[in-house]
Scaffold this motif. Sequence first.
Motif, PDB file in Angstrom:
ATOM      1  N   THR A 259      30.579  54.166  47.430  1.00  0.00           N
ATOM      2  CA  THR A 259      30.254  55.537  46.944  1.00  0.00           C
ATOM      3  C   THR A 259      29.586  55.886  46.485  1.00  0.00           C
ATOM      4  O   THR A 259      28.794  57.097  45.670  1.00  0.00           O
ATOM      5  CB  THR A 259      31.440  55.421  45.529  1.00  0.00           C
ATOM      6  N   GLY A 260      28.363  55.526  45.802  1.00  0.00           N
ATOM      7  CA  GLY A 260      26.737  55.454  45.471  1.00  0.00           C
ATOM      8  C   GLY A 260      26.387  54.288  45.755  1.00  0.00           C
ATOM      9  O   GLY A 260      26.520  53.157  46.375  1.00  0.00           O
ATOM     10  N   PRO A 261      24.667  54.283  44.705  1.00  0.00           N
ATOM     11  CA  PRO A 261      23.963  53.035  45.335  1.00  0.00           C
ATOM     12  C   PRO A 261      24.399  52.213  44.284  1.00  0.00           C
ATOM     13  O   PRO A 261      25.794  51.751  43.750  1.00  0.00           O
ATOM     14  CB  PRO A 261      23.365  53.137  43.585  1.00  0.00           C
ATOM     15  N   VAL A 262      24.173  50.640  45.043  1.00  0.00           N
ATOM     16  CA  VAL A 262      24.936  49.596  45.012  1.00  0.00           C
ATOM     17  C   VAL A 262      23.725  48.998  43.748  1.00  0.00           C
ATOM     18  O   VAL A 262      22.595  48.677  43.513  1.00  0.00           O
ATOM     19  CB  VAL A 262      25.091  48.806  46.002  1.00  0.00           C
ATOM     20  N   LEU A 263      24.771  47.903  42.978  1.00  0.00           N
ATOM     21  CA  LEU A 263      23.982  46.951  42.051  1.00  0.00           C
ATOM     22  C   LEU A 263      23.988  45.578  42.411  1.00  0.00           C
ATOM     23  O   LEU A 263      25.820  44.808  42.470  1.00  0.00           O
ATOM     24  CB  LEU A 263      24.580  47.648  40.400  1.00  0.00           C
ATOM     25  N   ALA A 264      23.909  44.577  42.623  1.00  0.00           N
ATOM     26  CA  ALA A 264      23.832  43.465  42.856  1.00  0.00           C
ATOM     27  C   ALA A 264      22.902  42.599  41.102  1.00  0.00           C
ATOM     28  O   ALA A 264      21.662  42.548  40.889  1.00  0.00           O
ATOM     29  CB  ALA A 264      23.238  42.958  43.648  1.00  0.00           C
ATOM     30  N   VAL A 265      23.536  41.660  40.639  1.00  0.00           N
ATOM     31  CA  VAL A 265      22.987  40.888  39.400  1.00  0.00           C
ATOM     32  C   VAL A 265      23.528  39.257  40.086  1.00  0.00           C
ATOM     33  O   VAL A 265      24.656  39.373  40.320  1.00  0.00           O
ATOM     34  CB  VAL A 265      23.263  41.243  38.397  1.00  0.00           C
ATOM     35  N   SER A 266      22.610  38.164  39.859  1.00  0.00           N
ATOM     36  CA  SER A 266      22.251  37.093  40.403  1.00  0.00           C
ATOM     37  C   SER A 266      21.723  36.288  38.922  1.00  0.00           C
ATOM     38  O   SER A 266      20.564  36.442  38.794  1.00  0.00           O
ATOM     39  CB  SER A 266      21.891  37.717  41.268  1.00  0.00           C
ATOM     40  N   ALA A 267      22.490  35.257  38.956  1.00  0.00           N
ATOM     41  CA  ALA A 267      21.986  34.209  38.371  1.00  0.00           C
ATOM     42  C   ALA A 267      21.646  32.541  39.201  1.00  0.00           C
ATOM     43  O   ALA A 267      21.994  31.835  38.810  1.00  0.00           O
ATOM     44  CB  ALA A 267      22.796  34.551  36.933  1.00  0.00           C
ATOM     45  N   SER A 268      21.991  32.846  40.600  1.00  0.00           N
ATOM     46  CA  SER A 268      22.238  31.762  41.193  1.00  0.00           C
ATOM     47  C   SER A 268      20.662  31.201  41.562  1.00  0.00           C
ATOM     48  O   SER A 268      20.180  31.821  41.901  1.00  0.00           O
ATOM     49  CB  SER A 268      22.687  32.174  43.069  1.00  0.00           C
ATOM     50  N   GLY A 368      26.582  33.962  42.511  1.00  0.00           N
ATOM     51  CA  GLY A 368      26.101  32.526  41.057  1.00  0.00           C
ATOM     52  C   GLY A 368      27.627  32.181  40.927  1.00  0.00           C
ATOM     53  O   GLY A 368      28.271  32.751  40.077  1.00  0.00           O
ATOM     54  N   GLY A 369      28.219  31.012  41.518  1.00  0.00           N
ATOM     55  CA  GLY A 369      29.474  30.628  40.611  1.00  0.00           C
ATOM     56  C   GLY A 369      29.409  30.493  39.280  1.00  0.00           C
ATOM     57  O   GLY A 369      30.433  30.475  39.252  1.00  0.00           O
ATOM     58  N   ASP A 370      29.102  29.266  38.867  1.00  0.00           N
ATOM     59  CA  ASP A 370      28.887  29.005  37.965  1.00  0.00           C
ATOM     60  C   ASP A 370      29.025  29.829  36.559  1.00  0.00           C
ATOM     61  O   ASP A 370      28.729  29.747  35.653  1.00  0.00           O
ATOM     62  CB  ASP A 370      27.451  28.018  37.289  1.00  0.00           C
ATOM     63  N   THR A 371      28.009  31.134  36.915  1.00  0.00           N
ATOM     64  CA  THR A 371      27.696  31.782  35.856  1.00  0.00           C
ATOM     65  C   THR A 371      28.757  33.379  36.247  1.00  0.00           C
ATOM     66  O   THR A 371      28.805  34.557  35.156  1.00  0.00           O
ATOM     67  CB  THR A 371      26.355  32.250  35.818  1.00  0.00           C
ATOM     68  N   SER A 372      29.616  33.268  37.534  1.00  0.00           N
ATOM     69  CA  SER A 372      30.336  34.441  37.771  1.00  0.00           C
ATOM     70  C   SER A 372      31.470  34.973  36.361  1.00  0.00           C
ATOM     71  O   SER A 372      31.495  35.628  35.841  1.00  0.00           O
ATOM     72  CB  SER A 372      30.663  34.402  38.711  1.00  0.00           C
ATOM     73  N   SER A 373      31.770  34.042  36.449  1.00  0.00           N
ATOM     74  CA  SER A 373      33.177  33.799  35.190  1.00  0.00           C
ATOM     75  C   SER A 373      32.562  34.416  33.776  1.00  0.00           C
ATOM     76  O   SER A 373      33.259  35.256  33.174  1.00  0.00           O
ATOM     77  CB  SER A 373      33.691  32.635  34.631  1.00  0.00           C
ATOM     78  N   HIS A 374      31.644  33.708  33.319  1.00  0.00           N
ATOM     79  CA  HIS A 374      30.683  34.051  31.963  1.00  0.00           C
ATOM     80  C   HIS A 374      30.969  36.320  32.417  1.00  0.00           C
ATOM     81  O   HIS A 374      30.579  36.802  31.887  1.00  0.00           O
ATOM     82  CB  HIS A 374      29.648  33.550  31.519  1.00  0.00           C
ATOM     83  N   ALA A 375      30.703  36.458  33.227  1.00  0.00           N
ATOM     84  CA  ALA A 375      29.662  37.593  33.646  1.00  0.00           C
ATOM     85  C   ALA A 375      31.078  38.233  33.824  1.00  0.00           C
ATOM     86  O   ALA A 375      31.006  39.787  33.997  1.00  0.00           O
ATOM     87  CB  ALA A 375      28.890  37.733  35.109  1.00  0.00           C
ATOM     88  N   LEU A 376      32.292  37.858  34.373  1.00  0.00           N
ATOM     89  CA  LEU A 376      33.220  38.405  34.299  1.00  0.00           C
ATOM     90  C   LEU A 376      34.086  39.207  33.097  1.00  0.00           C
ATOM     91  O   LEU A 376      34.699  40.578  32.787  1.00  0.00           O
ATOM     92  CB  LEU A 376      34.083  38.465  35.562  1.00  0.00           C
ATOM     93  N   ILE A 377      33.613  38.171  32.280  1.00  0.00           N
ATOM     94  CA  ILE A 377      34.094  38.098  31.181  1.00  0.00           C
ATOM     95  C   ILE A 377      33.388  39.164  30.170  1.00  0.00           C
ATOM     96  O   ILE A 377      34.162  39.823  29.506  1.00  0.00           O
ATOM     97  CB  ILE A 377      34.292  36.712  30.547  1.00  0.00           C
ATOM     98  N   ALA A 378      32.368  38.919  30.258  1.00  0.00           N
ATOM     99  CA  ALA A 378      31.629  39.924  29.733  1.00  0.00           C
ATOM    100  C   ALA A 378      31.569  41.757  30.026  1.00  0.00           C
ATOM    101  O   ALA A 378      31.023  42.433  29.243  1.00  0.00           O
ATOM    102  CB  ALA A 378      29.857  39.952  30.150  1.00  0.00           C
ATOM    103  N   MET A 379      32.618  41.656  31.217  1.00  0.00           N
ATOM    104  CA  MET A 379      32.224  43.043  31.740  1.00  0.00           C
ATOM    105  C   MET A 379      33.807  43.414  31.879  1.00  0.00           C
ATOM    106  O   MET A 379      34.382  44.960  31.170  1.00  0.00           O
ATOM    107  CB  MET A 379      32.916  42.686  33.384  1.00  0.00           C
ATOM    108  N   GLY A 380      34.505  42.553  30.621  1.00  0.00           N
ATOM    109  CA  GLY A 380      35.918  42.199  30.254  1.00  0.00           C
ATOM    110  C   GLY A 380      37.504  42.577  31.416  1.00  0.00           C
ATOM    111  O   GLY A 380      38.626  43.436  30.806  1.00  0.00           O
ATOM    112  N   VAL A 381      37.051  41.783  32.354  1.00  0.00           N
ATOM    113  CA  VAL A 381      37.633  41.895  33.473  1.00  0.00           C
ATOM    114  C   VAL A 381      39.094  41.057  33.116  1.00  0.00           C
ATOM    115  O   VAL A 381      38.604  39.980  32.187  1.00  0.00           O
ATOM    116  CB  VAL A 381      37.005  41.067  34.490  1.00  0.00           C
ATOM    117  N   ARG A 382      40.520  41.204  33.558  1.00  0.00           N
ATOM    118  CA  ARG A 382      41.504  40.039  32.840  1.00  0.00           C
ATOM    119  C   ARG A 382      42.010  39.903  33.886  1.00  0.00           C
ATOM    120  O   ARG A 382      42.847  39.232  33.629  1.00  0.00           O
ATOM    121  CB  ARG A 382      41.542  41.127  31.401  1.00  0.00           C
TER     122      ARG A 382
END
Length: 432
Positions: A259-268, A368-382
């Motif tokens: 729908t607009g510009p894309v943001l990719a965040v990577s810790a891999s 990044g697999g090892d960091t993705s869970s922590h990233a989603l938690i920071a986003m408040g995803v449940r």
Amino acid sequence: MPAFGFVADDLTGAADVLAQSHRYGLEAALVIGDAPLPTDTDVVGFAGPARSLEGKAFDDLVRRDLAGIAALNPEVLLYKVCSTFDSSVTVGSIGRGIQLLHERFGLHGSIPVVPAQPGFGRYTAFSNHYAAHAGKIHRLDRHPIMSRHPSTPMSEADLRQVLAEQLGTGQVPGAIHLPAYDDGTFKDVWADRRREPGALAYVVDAVDERHLDAVAEALTREEHVHGPSIVIGSGGIMAALARSISDQTPRAPGPQQPTGPVLAVSASASSTTAEQINDAVGHGWEEVPVPAELLQRHDVTAVAALDRRVSAALRLGRNVVVHTTRGADDPRYGASKPADAGYVGALIGGIAARMAGAGTTRDIAVCGGDTSSHALIAMGVRQLRVSDQFVTAGPILRADGGSAVAGCRLLLKGGQVGPPDILRRFAGQLPG
């Protein structure tokens, strides 16, 4: 009650379980943390950052998630691990996960270990594990990435030996090898392995979908007097389980329309992800490297500066990739002490959450697999569900309404997942 339940040791692996379920027409949901379990699904599971944890933190998380799944009493329980078996004696130990499964389901019997995912280039033959990279198939201990993984380098390809070390019992697990599929002995050998006195696990060979379908049949035909049938495996066995109860034609990926510009965040630190970042930057994406000092110590001023830079580019309509490293050759990689996965995941997840909250992007990729869970938690995803098929092990997801990224199109991409141009495909810049 769902037909299948799962506990995944990281977020991108859990996304693969959702993708395989959705591909064959099953409704699946992933729960993060202590969110309520949905009741309207065929497949439901938990995911957390267990792959990056050790000791008490690992035990507490896995015990909590197993307790939640046990309450649902599914027909089959998948303990989802990476198809490259990322783990060590101390970090993300699959052997320790097996011990905790026996602690929760004490009458189950020996547990099959089936990490193969042929559609993703992962194979097990005579207990040795193989993974494809750059068009070639490598034994796990000679794999150019997995043999040099930053936290769990694999120095052994025989999964029996890997598990023997992690279980610490002095006993080498048994196995079911390839000839059993063709000589008519598979069912008998399966029954023998399941009933083997004192055994905790056994490794099962698989090099094609036919083999995984046979494993799925064995799992689903077992009696469930003492709880679910349990399997340790990857998205490959989830696909086989889904096929076993679905009569639908597999869904194909749809065109991507951001729908607009894309943001990719990577810790891999994977060379695969580095190649994908290079491809995006080489085609005009705005590159925002995270400063090395910020990877070791939180600095409010430095984080605010990152936010301003990312926000400005997104508001100009630029696609943006924020990264903590561009492969293992990046000077930031390995500088001083290793960056904590929880901290780094929260750092990049926080950036994505703030950009989504400000309305500067509605299309987010997390690498990044090892960091993705922590990233989603920071986003408040449940809770997460699949919106669309995309690449193998990388579906398009949607988050629950209470998260900072509700309404966004999400891609969770493990370090080794996807073609070189995956970010541009996600951004709708290429067909397919």
